[in-house]
Design a protein around this motif. Structure first.
Motif, PDB file in Angstrom:
ATOM      1  N   ARG A  16       0.636  -0.990   0.082  1.00 43.92           N
ATOM      2  CA  ARG A  16       0.161  -0.204  -0.160  1.00 43.92           C
ATOM      3  C   ARG A  16       0.978   1.241   0.015  1.00 43.92           C
ATOM      4  O   ARG A  16       0.244   2.081  -0.553  1.00 43.92           O
ATOM      5  N   LYS A  17       1.878   1.293   0.809  1.00 45.63           N
ATOM      6  CA  LYS A  17       2.804   2.489   0.986  1.00 45.63           C
ATOM      7  C   LYS A  17       3.404   2.552  -0.520  1.00 45.63           C
ATOM      8  O   LYS A  17       3.582   3.869  -0.807  1.00 45.63           O
TER       9      LYS A  17
ATOM     10  N   LYS B 276       1.322   4.178  -3.202  1.00 43.10           N
ATOM     11  CA  LYS B 276       1.147   5.702  -2.795  1.00 43.10           C
ATOM     12  C   LYS B 276       2.195   6.562  -3.556  1.00 43.10           C
ATOM     13  O   LYS B 276       2.157   7.888  -3.880  1.00 43.10           O
TER      14      LYS B 276
ATOM     15  N   GLY C  78      -1.534   5.403  -7.990  1.00 41.01           N
ATOM     16  CA  GLY C  78      -1.656   4.748  -6.903  1.00 41.01           C
ATOM     17  C   GLY C  78      -2.057   3.376  -7.014  1.00 41.01           C
ATOM     18  O   GLY C  78      -2.569   2.856  -5.929  1.00 41.01           O
TER      19      GLY C  78
ATOM     20  N   PRO D 209      -7.866   4.144  -2.566  1.00 39.30           N
ATOM     21  CA  PRO D 209      -6.855   4.917  -1.822  1.00 39.30           C
ATOM     22  C   PRO D 209      -7.081   6.413  -1.998  1.00 39.30           C
ATOM     23  O   PRO D 209      -6.578   7.109  -1.155  1.00 39.30           O
ATOM     24  N   SER D 210      -7.436   6.969  -3.043  1.00 35.51           N
ATOM     25  CA  SER D 210      -7.699   8.016  -3.113  1.00 35.51           C
ATOM     26  C   SER D 210      -8.737   8.686  -2.596  1.00 35.51           C
ATOM     27  O   SER D 210      -8.819   9.693  -1.803  1.00 35.51           O
TER      28      SER D 210
ATOM     29  N   GLN E 154      -7.447   8.829   1.301  1.00 33.05           N
ATOM     30  CA  GLN E 154      -6.662   9.900   1.291  1.00 33.05           C
ATOM     31  C   GLN E 154      -7.647  11.107   1.754  1.00 33.05           C
ATOM     32  O   GLN E 154      -7.241  12.281   2.214  1.00 33.05           O
TER      33      GLN E 154
ATOM     34  N   ILE F  80      -0.507  14.199  -3.299  1.00 39.12           N
ATOM     35  CA  ILE F  80      -0.618  14.170  -1.980  1.00 39.12           C
ATOM     36  C   ILE F  80       0.339  14.995  -1.198  1.00 39.12           C
ATOM     37  O   ILE F  80       0.024  15.753  -0.277  1.00 39.12           O
TER      38      ILE F  80
END
Ligand code: NA7
Length: 529
Positions: A234-235, A238, A243, A435-436, A439, A512
């Motif tokens: 996941r990291k 980003k 993504g 993920p967006s 965030q 981000i």
């Protein structure tokens, strides 16, 4: 002034659900208002046969709770709509979300009261709710586009829109079916409808590119490995522009040898999915590079589709990846079936829908059922359906008359305390949505907490900051081929919609970083009071 809730969240899809969870965690009172009878948003409405996510299931899932991530089991590489909906319901149960969601209710109006600094939110059930903050969690592709074709209401058989499919499903066995559209929804559903229907006629205005999904059950050993490394995965995601890890090859297509190009494209065709566009780094930057990828796919269509005339009509002529690339299971081969007819209607609008079919190019076609796979009023449609007024009674419709204007795709000057999750001007549809969404939800939650901590009640984007952001979004769009064709990204599918490239194409990491910098500088570009 007594408010009913600190926040009203509109929509109980993945964005609204997580927003509610975060608001509760911070001690804010919240009410989610949802038009459907259940949670899931996109995955609640889009129940057409073959509906699947085009992002791999292990990546298209929440990451905010490591235990949730570990306990949920995806069964296939690309999850089906029913499985994603089941996941959404599991999350709603697990975090006890439903008690704060008002279902079967549509928000019709939201009005900012300048003297009391509150929003009055009204619904189609007559509710009048006062809230300090309004958070639109409406989804980017949630306002179905029903084209204004003359005679549509006269069709005597059933008409189905892929984005609003009956919950009980549709059985086309023994029926003749006409499908308008060849976007992602059509490309997913046509192979399945063709297996059921007596005859399927596909009306294609623009031929589209699609890459095989090579969907398959997930290998338990692979799932174990993903789960063991989920945090790292996941990291890393980003740090990637979309993504999502599409294994981008940094080489240029035009500068690579023909043999190497062919090898890359073939390998990615065999692997399947959206990673095809990551074969080379310049496919969306350079016409010539793009043409090499487009030619490869056109070649595949020629190999799969037996009738050369049909193959030629199916071959797209535009830039590959300019409209969103599709991912399919058996789409091209479906046109080899004797019960499937392709009608190429490029350059010719459908004249009218008749009671028993439709007329185009002076020719009549008949069918029992009509399927509109005609897409959505993307990114702005759902927000603009609500009558939203901000300061001085200015409506969002007025503000966006020449195209959407936002600061960071999250907020709008003149509309204090109103937030849009994955709004226009944010990376949203150009990235893995989950993920967006997370965030944005985290950013909004932290923002509301910061406003409260300052003893303030209002936060509003400043006009200059918004203008600068809109300029930056436009500039970024100008650098890519993606903004050059008539796609829903630019609103071209909706007659009269201003033609503006709506999502932010600068990539998730840069975005981000910018959102974090705004916070680090004490909410730069916002006035807080
Ligand atoms: P899309 O991708 O917008 O596709 C809609 C299709 O319908 C597309 O082929 C359109 O042709 C066609 N269309 C729309 N209006 C008409 C009229 N009036 N006449 C003929 N054909 C028409 O929507 P989808 O639901 O397939 O996919 C949306 C997104 O969901 C997709 O990108 C994924 O992200 C998931 P056009 O291309 O405009 O000529």
């Amino acid at each position: 002034m007594k408010i009913d809730f600190d926040a009203v969240v509109i929509g109980a899809g993945f964005a609204g659900m997580y927003m509610l969870h975060r608001l509760r965690g911070l001690g804010f009172s919240a009410r989610v208002i949802e038009a459907g009878t259940g949670v899931g948003g996109t995955w609640y409405w889009n129940r057409y046969p073959g509906a699947r996510c085009d992002v791999e299931s292990v990546q298209y899932s929440y990451q905010f709770d490591p235990a949730l991530e570990q306990e949920w089991e995806w069964s296939e590489r690309y999850a089906t709509q029913p499985e994603i909906l089941k996941y959404a319901n599991h999350v709603a149960d697990r975090f006890d979300l439903r008690r704060d969601i008002q279902f079967e209710t549509r928000v019709t109006r939201a009005t900012f009261d300048e003297s009391d600094k509150v929003w009055l939110v009204e619904t189609d059930r007559g509710d009048r709710v006062l809230a300090r903050f309004v958070i639109a969690a409406l989804g980017c592709l949630s306002s179905p586009n029903t084209p204004r074709i003359p005679g549509l209401a006269d069709f005597e058989g059933p008409t189905y829109h892929t984005g609003h499919w009956p919950h009980e499903g549709v059985d086309f066995t023994g029926k003749t079916v006409g499908v308008i559209g060849t976007g992602s929804s059509a490309i997913q559903s046509i192979p399945i409808m063709a297996q059921q229907a007596e005859h399927l006629t596909v009306f294609q205005r623009t031929a589209n590119y699609t890459i095989p999904a090579h969907n398959r059950p997930l290998d338990p050993a692979y799932v174990r490995e993903v789960k063991a490394n989920y945090r790292e995965m996941r990291k890393r995601a980003k740090t990637l522009p979309a993504g999502i890890d599409l294994r981008i090859n940094m080489a240029s297509a035009v500068e690579s040898a023909e043999e190497e190009r062919r090898r890359q494209y073939q390998e990615r065709w065999d692997y399947g999915g959206l990673g095809f566009m990551a074969s080379f780094s310049d496919l969306l930057l350079n016409d010539e590079s793009n043409k090499t990828a487009a030619d490869f796919v056109r070649g595949k269509i020629g190999e799969i589709v037996k009738d050369p005339k049909v193959a030629a009509a199916l071959a797209p002529t535009n830039i590959i990846g300019c409209k969103r690339l599709c991912v399919d299971t058996g789409y091209w081969a479906t046109f080899n079936r004797p019960n499937v007819t392709l009608v190429d209607i490029r350059n010719e609008a459908i004249e009218r829908i008749t009671p028993i079919g439709l007329r185009v190019k002076g020719k009549d076609y008949t069918f029992d059922c009509l399927v509109l796979a005609t897409g959505f009023d993307a990114m702005t449609g759902a927000l603009l359906k609500i009558d939203i007024s901000g300061r001085n009674g200015v409506s969002l419709k007025q503000k966006w008359s020449e195209g959407p204007k936002t600061y960071l795709g999250l907020t709008m000057a003149g509309f204090p305390n109103l937030f849009a999750i994955t709004g226009p001007g944010s990376p949203s549809v150009l990235t893995n949505m989950l993920p967006s969404i997370e965030q944005h939800v985290d950013w909004i939650a932290d923002c509301l907490a910061a406003v409260r901590a300052r003893g303030a009640t209002v936060i509003e984007a400043e006009t200059e900051a918004e203008e600068a952001w809109v300029g930056h979004v436009g500039e970024a769009a100008g650098n890519t081929l993606r903004s050059t064709c008539s796609s829903w990204y630019v609103g071209a599918n909706i007659p009269g919609k201003p033609r503006v490239f709506m999502p932010y194409i600068g990539g998730l990491p840069a975005y981000i970083e910018r959102c974090e910098a705004v916070v680090a500088k004490g909410y730069e570009g916002f006035s807080v009071g």
